[in-house]
Motif scaffolding. Structure first.
Motif, PDB file in Angstrom:
ATOM      1  N   ILE A  91     -13.363 -33.017 -12.354  1.00 43.48           N
ATOM      2  CA  ILE A  91     -12.227 -32.139 -12.054  1.00 43.48           C
ATOM      3  C   ILE A  91     -10.935 -32.855 -12.436  1.00 43.48           C
ATOM      4  O   ILE A  91     -10.874 -34.086 -12.413  1.00 43.48           O
ATOM      5  N   ASP A  92      -9.900 -32.078 -12.799  1.00 44.37           N
ATOM      6  CA  ASP A  92      -8.613 -32.680 -13.139  1.00 44.37           C
ATOM      7  C   ASP A  92      -7.890 -33.122 -11.868  1.00 44.37           C
ATOM      8  O   ASP A  92      -8.141 -32.587 -10.791  1.00 44.37           O
ATOM      9  N   ALA A  93      -6.957 -34.051 -12.047  1.00 43.32           N
ATOM     10  CA  ALA A  93      -6.259 -34.595 -10.885  1.00 43.32           C
ATOM     11  C   ALA A  93      -5.199 -33.646 -10.338  1.00 43.32           C
ATOM     12  O   ALA A  93      -4.727 -33.817  -9.225  1.00 43.32           O
ATOM     13  N   ASP A  94      -4.821 -32.637 -11.116  1.00 42.76           N
ATOM     14  CA  ASP A  94      -3.604 -31.901 -10.782  1.00 42.76           C
ATOM     15  C   ASP A  94      -3.788 -30.727  -9.831  1.00 42.76           C
ATOM     16  O   ASP A  94      -2.874 -29.936  -9.637  1.00 42.76           O
ATOM     17  N   LEU A  95      -4.978 -30.586  -9.245  1.00 42.53           N
ATOM     18  CA  LEU A  95      -5.262 -29.532  -8.267  1.00 42.53           C
ATOM     19  C   LEU A  95      -5.123 -28.131  -8.850  1.00 42.53           C
ATOM     20  O   LEU A  95      -4.881 -27.179  -8.123  1.00 42.53           O
ATOM     21  N   GLN A  96      -5.255 -27.995 -10.144  1.00 39.63           N
ATOM     22  CA  GLN A  96      -5.195 -26.658 -10.744  1.00 39.63           C
ATOM     23  C   GLN A  96      -6.504 -25.916 -10.534  1.00 39.63           C
ATOM     24  O   GLN A  96      -6.549 -24.706 -10.532  1.00 39.63           O
ATOM     25  N   ASP A  97      -7.576 -26.699 -10.415  1.00 36.74           N
ATOM     26  CA  ASP A  97      -8.874 -26.074 -10.216  1.00 36.74           C
ATOM     27  C   ASP A  97      -9.131 -25.971  -8.718  1.00 36.74           C
ATOM     28  O   ASP A  97      -8.765 -26.851  -7.950  1.00 36.74           O
TER      29      ASP A  97
ATOM     30  N   ASP B 112     -10.100 -19.033  -9.206  1.00 43.27           N
ATOM     31  CA  ASP B 112      -8.747 -18.757  -9.686  1.00 43.27           C
ATOM     32  C   ASP B 112      -8.053 -20.065  -9.991  1.00 43.27           C
ATOM     33  O   ASP B 112      -8.123 -21.006  -9.210  1.00 43.27           O
ATOM     34  N   ARG B 113      -7.364 -20.087 -11.103  1.00 42.77           N
ATOM     35  CA  ARG B 113      -6.680 -21.327 -11.484  1.00 42.77           C
ATOM     36  C   ARG B 113      -5.255 -21.293 -10.957  1.00 42.77           C
ATOM     37  O   ARG B 113      -4.524 -20.332 -11.151  1.00 42.77           O
ATOM     38  N   ALA B 114      -4.888 -22.367 -10.278  1.00 43.26           N
ATOM     39  CA  ALA B 114      -3.556 -22.428  -9.694  1.00 43.26           C
ATOM     40  C   ALA B 114      -2.591 -23.099 -10.663  1.00 43.26           C
ATOM     41  O   ALA B 114      -2.985 -23.535 -11.734  1.00 43.26           O
ATOM     42  N   GLU B 115      -1.338 -23.200 -10.237  1.00 41.09           N
ATOM     43  CA  GLU B 115      -0.392 -23.943 -11.054  1.00 41.09           C
ATOM     44  C   GLU B 115      -0.556 -25.421 -10.771  1.00 41.09           C
ATOM     45  O   GLU B 115      -1.065 -25.810  -9.725  1.00 41.09           O
ATOM     46  N   ARG B 116      -0.081 -26.232 -11.691  1.00 42.88           N
ATOM     47  CA  ARG B 116      -0.109 -27.671 -11.476  1.00 42.88           C
ATOM     48  C   ARG B 116       0.599 -27.990 -10.176  1.00 42.88           C
ATOM     49  O   ARG B 116       1.689 -27.502  -9.932  1.00 42.88           O
ATOM     50  N   PHE B 117      -0.021 -28.823  -9.336  1.00 42.68           N
ATOM     51  CA  PHE B 117       0.568 -29.130  -8.035  1.00 42.68           C
ATOM     52  C   PHE B 117       1.888 -29.879  -8.211  1.00 42.68           C
ATOM     53  O   PHE B 117       2.883 -29.592  -7.562  1.00 42.68           O
TER      54      PHE B 117
HETATM   55 MG    MG Z   1      -3.863 -29.368 -15.582  1.00 42.40          MG
END
Ligand code: MG
Ligand code: UDP
Length: 340
Positions: free
Chosen positions: A105-111, A207-212
């Motif tokens: 998973i990416d670090a940016d909490l988008q997932d 649902d994909r969120a925005e970059r935290f």
């Molecule tokens: Mg990202």
């Protein structure tokens, strides 16, 4: 070692200059992990594995700090920025040794972190590869959405088997990881390779969120390079395209030849025109076709140099067979025995 019944999970998170998001990501991931441990979905020795991809900010210091504070946090530091795909791969290869499942998973909490649990539950149902797929891209800018979706369509059009709207948020079993390790190519495009492995797989939607916090580490230039890499490492269609153009030119040159001949017979040309016209078309067509042909061979060499596994075993009914656990990699097997 007594075999524990619950699978050990490793959540692999590549990080490049992510000091802004790491504290929050860590907090939330630990929550997710603890919930799953409590509900006996995963073993208590499960971890969050951060891979610092040569960050220039305080990312690594934070990872070390979290590692001291929590037994769930562990980390790898790459010697320099190797890019998202390579950072992810290094984490997965580490997870392959110590864990039964890895979720990247990416670090940016988008997932959506809740999808991790859904993936693990799916694993318990017998799936070995679970793709996280975005339901919508409403949070992405129009440009990002347009380019990203266009990219998936183009890749599929070129014959690469990639999952639409799936990035690198996925679960893989140990077996799938061990077979991923057999793809020796240095230009590894995970999204295209993982579907090639096979095994029972399914999708989980979120649902994909925005970059935290922080900015996307994929500016347009990197995105284009990524897309080009993906296409050229998965598909020889562009080369075939050259061959087709050459062939079409060649056929056209035959028509052009007849046309020039008729024009000459009808006497409407200056002298020398017909021969120049015919050779121009013919040579052009033959040249492009030859280029394509050479390209076909280069394509074959290119495929050969990657030394991809030719097959991947799922089940071997022979109880002593190596393939009951991992297919085609006996040395790997021994290494496991030593380290456990
Ligand atoms: Mg990202
Ligand atoms: N990343 C990385 N190395 C890089 C670029 C990005 O490890 O050279 C990581 C980054 O920290 C993040 C993930 O890859 O965890 C995805 O990057 P980002 O969120 O910036 O991409 P986007 O979501 O905009 O496609």
């Amino acid at each position: 070692m007594v075999e524990s019944k619950l699978p050990v999970l490793s959540i692999v998170v590549p990080c490049y200059n992510e000091e802004d998001v790491l504290p929050e990501t860590t907090k939330r991931l630990i929550e997710v992990l603890e919930d799953m441990i409590q509900d006996e979905l995963i073993d208590f020795s499960s971890v969050i594995l951060y891979v610092d991809d040569g960050s220039r900010d305080r990312t690594w210091e934070l990872i070390e700090k979290f590692n001291r504070e929590s037994r769930y946090i562990t980390g790898l530091k790459l010697a320099r920025n190797a890019g998202h795909q390579n950072a992810l791969l290094s984490g997965l290869m580490k997870a392959k040794k110590n864990c039964d499942i890895a979720v990247s998973i990416d670090a940016d909490l988008q997932d959506d972190l809740a999808a991790i649990r859904a993936m693990v539950e799916t694993y318990h149902e017998g799936y070995e590869v679970v793709y996280g797929v975005r339901k919508s891209r409403t949070t992405d800018t129009f440009f990002k959405r347009f380019t990203a979706e266009g990219f998936y369509k183009l890749m599929q059009g070129l014959g690469a088997n990639i999952v639409f709207n799936h990035a690198d948020f996925r679960l893989m079993s140990k077996r799938a990881l061990q077979n991923l390790a057999r793809f020796d190519e240095s230009n590894l495009f995970l999204r295209g390779i993982v579907p090639m492995i096979g095994f029972r797989s399914t999708e989980v939607y979120y649902d994909r969120a925005e970059r935290f916090a922080g900015e996307s580490k994929y500016p347009l230039k990197k995105m284009l390079a990524f897309a080009f890499d993906g296409i050229t490492s998965l598909s020889v269609t562009p080369i075939r395209f050259v061959t087709v153009i050459g062939f079409v030119m060649f056929v056209l040159s035959i028509f052009a030849g007849f046309w020039a001949l008729f024009a000459k017979i009808a006497g409407v040309t200056v002298s020398g025109w017909a021969s120049i016209m015919v050779s121009l078309w013919l040579i052009g067509g033959v040249q492009i076709m030859c280029l394509g042909l050479i390209g076909e061979y280069i394509g074959k060499i290119y495929k050969e140099t990657k030394r991809r596994p030719k097959y991947i075993l799922d089940i071997d009914l022979d109880p002593l067979g190596d393939a009951t656990y991992v297919s085609g990699q006996t040395h790997e097997h021994e290494e496991e025995r030593v380290t456990i």
